[in-house]
Design a protein around this motif. Structure first.
Motif, PDB file in Angstrom:
ATOM      1  N   ALA A  47     -13.014   1.972  -5.719  1.00  9.57           N
ATOM      2  CA  ALA A  47     -11.574   1.237  -5.803  1.00  9.57           C
ATOM      3  C   ALA A  47     -11.522   0.001  -5.213  1.00  9.57           C
ATOM      4  O   ALA A  47     -11.187  -0.971  -5.553  1.00  9.57           O
ATOM      5  CB  ALA A  47     -10.526   2.101  -5.469  1.00  9.57           C
ATOM      6  N   SER A  48     -11.964  -0.031  -3.988  1.00 10.70           N
ATOM      7  CA  SER A  48     -12.188  -1.266  -3.033  1.00 10.70           C
ATOM      8  C   SER A  48     -13.019  -2.098  -3.469  1.00 10.70           C
ATOM      9  O   SER A  48     -12.618  -3.334  -3.425  1.00 10.70           O
ATOM     10  CB  SER A  48     -12.641  -0.566  -1.521  1.00 10.70           C
ATOM     11  N   ALA A  49     -14.040  -1.659  -4.134  1.00 14.09           N
ATOM     12  CA  ALA A  49     -15.145  -2.704  -4.564  1.00 14.09           C
ATOM     13  C   ALA A  49     -14.519  -3.386  -5.855  1.00 14.09           C
ATOM     14  O   ALA A  49     -15.039  -4.676  -6.183  1.00 14.09           O
ATOM     15  CB  ALA A  49     -16.356  -2.014  -4.885  1.00 14.09           C
ATOM     16  N   ARG A  50     -13.622  -2.689  -6.604  1.00 11.59           N
ATOM     17  CA  ARG A  50     -13.099  -3.356  -7.791  1.00 11.59           C
ATOM     18  C   ARG A  50     -11.796  -4.112  -7.215  1.00 11.59           C
ATOM     19  O   ARG A  50     -11.189  -4.739  -8.102  1.00 11.59           O
ATOM     20  CB  ARG A  50     -12.463  -2.338  -8.549  1.00 11.59           C
ATOM     21  N   GLY A  51     -11.264  -4.451  -6.146  1.00 16.11           N
ATOM     22  CA  GLY A  51     -10.345  -5.284  -5.591  1.00 16.11           C
ATOM     23  C   GLY A  51      -9.065  -4.688  -4.946  1.00 16.11           C
ATOM     24  O   GLY A  51      -8.389  -5.399  -4.579  1.00 16.11           O
ATOM     25  N   CYS A  52      -9.318  -3.223  -4.781  1.00 11.77           N
ATOM     26  CA  CYS A  52      -8.215  -2.403  -4.228  1.00 11.77           C
ATOM     27  C   CYS A  52      -8.619  -2.342  -2.888  1.00 11.77           C
ATOM     28  O   CYS A  52      -9.168  -1.167  -2.280  1.00 11.77           O
ATOM     29  CB  CYS A  52      -7.737  -1.382  -4.887  1.00 11.77           C
ATOM     30  N   ALA A  53      -8.827  -3.147  -2.098  1.00 14.80           N
ATOM     31  CA  ALA A  53      -9.451  -3.283  -0.600  1.00 14.80           C
ATOM     32  C   ALA A  53      -9.002  -2.313   0.355  1.00 14.80           C
ATOM     33  O   ALA A  53      -9.434  -1.591   1.140  1.00 14.80           O
ATOM     34  CB  ALA A  53      -9.346  -4.543  -0.051  1.00 14.80           C
ATOM     35  N   VAL A  84       0.952  -1.345  -0.003  1.00 16.77           N
ATOM     36  CA  VAL A  84      -0.184  -0.210  -0.059  1.00 16.77           C
ATOM     37  C   VAL A  84       0.881   1.165  -0.032  1.00 16.77           C
ATOM     38  O   VAL A  84       1.783   1.170   0.943  1.00 16.77           O
ATOM     39  CB  VAL A  84      -0.957  -0.074   1.175  1.00 16.77           C
ATOM     40  N   ARG A  85       0.737   2.136  -1.044  1.00 22.21           N
ATOM     41  CA  ARG A  85       1.315   3.291  -0.833  1.00 22.21           C
ATOM     42  C   ARG A  85       0.640   4.396  -0.154  1.00 22.21           C
ATOM     43  O   ARG A  85      -0.354   4.686  -0.333  1.00 22.21           O
ATOM     44  CB  ARG A  85       1.262   3.829  -2.395  1.00 22.21           C
ATOM     45  N   ARG A  86       1.180   4.835   0.942  1.00 24.29           N
ATOM     46  CA  ARG A  86       0.490   5.510   1.903  1.00 24.29           C
ATOM     47  C   ARG A  86       1.136   7.075   1.818  1.00 24.29           C
ATOM     48  O   ARG A  86       2.459   7.467   2.023  1.00 24.29           O
ATOM     49  CB  ARG A  86       0.793   5.089   3.386  1.00 24.29           C
ATOM     50  N   LEU A 111      -5.257   9.585  -5.516  1.00 16.73           N
ATOM     51  CA  LEU A 111      -6.010   8.714  -5.572  1.00 16.73           C
ATOM     52  C   LEU A 111      -6.222   8.070  -6.911  1.00 16.73           C
ATOM     53  O   LEU A 111      -6.517   6.761  -7.214  1.00 16.73           O
ATOM     54  CB  LEU A 111      -7.503   8.813  -5.005  1.00 16.73           C
ATOM     55  N   GLN A 112      -6.113   8.786  -7.948  1.00 15.36           N
ATOM     56  CA  GLN A 112      -6.084   8.278  -9.423  1.00 15.36           C
ATOM     57  C   GLN A 112      -4.884   7.490  -9.751  1.00 15.36           C
ATOM     58  O   GLN A 112      -5.004   6.601 -10.781  1.00 15.36           O
ATOM     59  CB  GLN A 112      -5.956   9.614 -10.243  1.00 15.36           C
ATOM     60  N   HIS A 113      -3.973   7.269  -8.781  1.00 14.26           N
ATOM     61  CA  HIS A 113      -2.828   6.433  -9.044  1.00 14.26           C
ATOM     62  C   HIS A 113      -3.183   5.143  -8.404  1.00 14.26           C
ATOM     63  O   HIS A 113      -2.244   4.149  -8.386  1.00 14.26           O
ATOM     64  CB  HIS A 113      -1.395   6.927  -8.507  1.00 14.26           C
ATOM     65  N   THR A 114      -4.295   4.887  -7.894  1.00 15.81           N
ATOM     66  CA  THR A 114      -4.712   3.362  -7.369  1.00 15.81           C
ATOM     67  C   THR A 114      -4.426   2.384  -8.674  1.00 15.81           C
ATOM     68  O   THR A 114      -5.128   2.472  -9.685  1.00 15.81           O
ATOM     69  CB  THR A 114      -5.907   3.471  -6.880  1.00 15.81           C
ATOM     70  N   ASN A 115      -4.071   1.120  -8.280  1.00 18.31           N
ATOM     71  CA  ASN A 115      -4.460   0.095  -9.168  1.00 18.31           C
ATOM     72  C   ASN A 115      -4.128  -1.203  -8.480  1.00 18.31           C
ATOM     73  O   ASN A 115      -3.874  -1.334  -7.211  1.00 18.31           O
ATOM     74  CB  ASN A 115      -3.104  -0.168 -10.351  1.00 18.31           C
ATOM     75  N   ALA A 116      -4.455  -2.228  -8.992  1.00 19.81           N
ATOM     76  CA  ALA A 116      -4.602  -3.617  -8.351  1.00 19.81           C
ATOM     77  C   ALA A 116      -3.409  -4.019  -7.678  1.00 19.81           C
ATOM     78  O   ALA A 116      -3.406  -4.440  -6.506  1.00 19.81           O
ATOM     79  CB  ALA A 116      -4.942  -4.661  -9.372  1.00 19.81           C
ATOM     80  N   LYS A 117      -2.112  -3.733  -8.047  1.00 27.47           N
ATOM     81  CA  LYS A 117      -1.127  -4.133  -7.508  1.00 27.47           C
ATOM     82  C   LYS A 117      -0.354  -3.209  -6.451  1.00 27.47           C
ATOM     83  O   LYS A 117       0.427  -3.461  -5.589  1.00 27.47           O
ATOM     84  CB  LYS A 117      -0.075  -4.011  -8.704  1.00 27.47           C
ATOM     85  N   ALA A 118      -1.207  -2.045  -6.412  1.00 24.59           N
ATOM     86  CA  ALA A 118      -0.467  -0.940  -5.541  1.00 24.59           C
ATOM     87  C   ALA A 118      -1.462  -0.005  -5.098  1.00 24.59           C
ATOM     88  O   ALA A 118      -1.905   1.124  -5.735  1.00 24.59           O
ATOM     89  CB  ALA A 118       0.636  -0.183  -6.114  1.00 24.59           C
ATOM     90  N   PRO A 119      -2.450  -0.270  -4.042  1.00 32.60           N
ATOM     91  CA  PRO A 119      -3.555   0.530  -3.614  1.00 32.60           C
ATOM     92  C   PRO A 119      -2.899   1.710  -2.816  1.00 32.60           C
ATOM     93  O   PRO A 119      -1.547   1.843  -2.577  1.00 32.60           O
ATOM     94  CB  PRO A 119      -4.018  -0.427  -2.303  1.00 32.60           C
ATOM     95  N   VAL A 120      -3.952   2.692  -2.699  1.00 26.68           N
ATOM     96  CA  VAL A 120      -3.222   4.230  -2.067  1.00 26.68           C
ATOM     97  C   VAL A 120      -4.128   4.399  -1.003  1.00 26.68           C
ATOM     98  O   VAL A 120      -5.368   4.325  -0.981  1.00 26.68           O
ATOM     99  CB  VAL A 120      -3.501   5.208  -3.420  1.00 26.68           C
TER     100      VAL A 120
END
Length: 460
Positions: free
Chosen positions: A231-237, A44-46, A64-73
């Motif tokens: 984003a959480s619902a799409r898999g970036c919990a 997780v990038r914090r 937040l626009q940089h959220t992706n499945a491999k690196a949640p924000v």
């Protein structure tokens, strides 16, 4: 090597090994703890964003626009007073890309386009969620628009002013906001009661807009929350955005393990010990008045009546409301939003008397409230007064060395400040730039003109 980052200023792009540190305190007063991410392949990038005004909300949205499945924000937004409670929330909300002399502002076209896009984000957040019924102290019914697209007029007072405006207008071809002239007679049709002669020259920006600033910021915050949930619902919990209503006493003592910290505190930036006296910023305290047209007047403003720029400004909101501003007390150290009775009386006398010279009907309006805010004013450059941006690791580290509270595994620190009266025109465009620089750890992404302050300012 990144542009503008060399020697001790150069960002370290090599990620240090994550380690666990025992809790320990530093002189700044916070107890700081560090913990390793449990899953480096899905880290997780914090980020911490300090300040919930135009700059802070824009940075939070774009991070937040940089959220992706491999690196949640995960974004922690720190503001002890809440969303839009500072100078941004009490500003006039007038957006146009021109200087007081009619020149196109530096990157004004880019700033305009980005701001309009971000307004649309906030408008969609309201339109898609009918459960929003209160956006806190806006004094506007929920059905009222967030953005009024009515244009802005500016009467000209001298021949020199007219000539200068017209010369500057010739350089504006191809920009998305028109600056044109209308006659005094046409202006009085748009603004009945305006004190101009029929053959006077009045400058008109028909595409310019005005917003309710605090309501806009509340809506943008809602958009951030909605984006994180989606984003959480799409898999970036683990993608989250959290408002932390706590006072940040110092940068080095932030209670968390962040990849980056972005300081967007406006005039309050000098309260941080690491940055006090290190930034070329001055302060300007201003008071604005919220006015209402009494029902007994039997009148209403025209639906298309533009806002007015003159010795004061009138931001028209609806048919019976306007915001009038602003007084200017340069160098003020008073950061409180509390307005004394004497300060209120002086402010109202100044605002009403100046406004009545160009728009006498203001004398029939009723003042409903006063608001105060302090802007951080940047130094002037050869292309105008520009915001200050950049990585401030060196300033912070120098402070820590002098105060014997250096620690390992520290985040990168960034500044986005000194917007002055240009917060609306620059917040969206630069918020995106800052977010890109923070995520990529690359200061070269930021415009070189906005980093010059670093090389003119001692950071020892």
């Amino acid at each position: 090597m990144a542009e503008g980052v060399s020697g001790s200023n150069r960002l370290s792009f090599a990620k240090p090994a994550l380690q666990h540190f025992a809790k320990r305190s530093c002189r700044c007063g916070y107890v700081r703890s560090f913990s390793a991410h449990a899953n480096p392949s899905h880290a997780v990038r914090r980020y911490a964003v300090l300040g919930a005004g135009f700059a802070g909300l824009s940075v939070a949205w774009h991070l937040l626009q940089h959220t992706n499945a491999k690196a949640p924000v995960c974004v922690d937004l720190f503001d002890e007073e809440g969303i839009g409670a500072g100078a941004s929330g009490v500003s006039g909300g007038l957006l146009h890309p021109f200087s007081p002399k009619g020149r196109l502002l530096w990157k004004g076209a880019e700033g305009w386009s980005a701001a309009v896009q971000l307004f649309s984000v906030a408008e969609r957040a309201i339109a898609l969620d009918s459960s929003i019924t209160d956006l806190t102290n806006t004094q506007l019914p929920i059905a009222e628009p967030l953005v009024w697209r009515r244009g802005i007029i500016r009467p000209a007072f001298t021949d020199n002013e007219i000539q200068e405006y017209k010369q500057n207008m010739m350089k504006h071809s191809g920009i998305p906001v028109e600056l044109t002239t209308i006659s005094g007679a046409q202006a009085k049709m748009l603004v009945p009661g305006l004190t101009v002669m029929a053959n006077d020259v009045v400058f008109f920006m028909p595409q310019a807009v005005n917003i309710n600033p605090r309501r806009y910021l509340q809506a943008l915050w809602h958009a951030c929350q909605t984006y994180a949930r989606d984003a959480s619902a799409r898999g970036c919990a683990e993608t989250k955005v959290v408002l932390i209503r706590e006072h940040v006493q110092c940068l080095s003592g932030l209670p968390g393990d962040y990849d980056g910290v972005v300081v967007c505190l406006g005039a309050k930036v000098n309260l941080l010990p690491e940055l006090a006296g290190k930034l070329p910023l001055s302060s300007c305290r201003g008071i604005v008045a919220n006015l209402h047209l009494p029902l007994e007047s039997g009148e209403e403003l025209r639906e298309d009546m533009p806002s007015i720029l003159s010795n004061t400004w009138l931001a028209i909101q609806g048919t019976r409301r306007l915001v009038l501003g602003a007084t200017r007390v340069r160098g003020s150290t008073e950061l409180s939003s509390v307005i004394s009775q004497n300060e209120a009386s002086r402010a109202l006398e100044e605002l009403i008397s100046k406004t009545a010279m160009i728009y006498p009907p203001i004398l029939t309006w009723k003042v409903t409230s006063l608001s105060a805010g302090v802007r951080a004013i940047p130094p002037r450059t050869n292309v105008g007064a520009l915001p200050l941006v950049g990585c401030i690791d060196e300033i912070v580290e120098n402070y820590l060395r002098r105060n014997s509270c250096a620690e390992k595994n520290r985040p990168h620190f960034w500044l986005f400040g000194g917007l002055g009266s240009r917060g609306l025109i620059y917040h969206a465009w630069l918020g995106k730039k800052i977010a890109e620089a923070v995520v990529s750890k690359d200061e070269a992404i930021l415009p070189q003109e906005l980093k010059q302050w670093k090389y003119r300012t001692s950071v020892v």
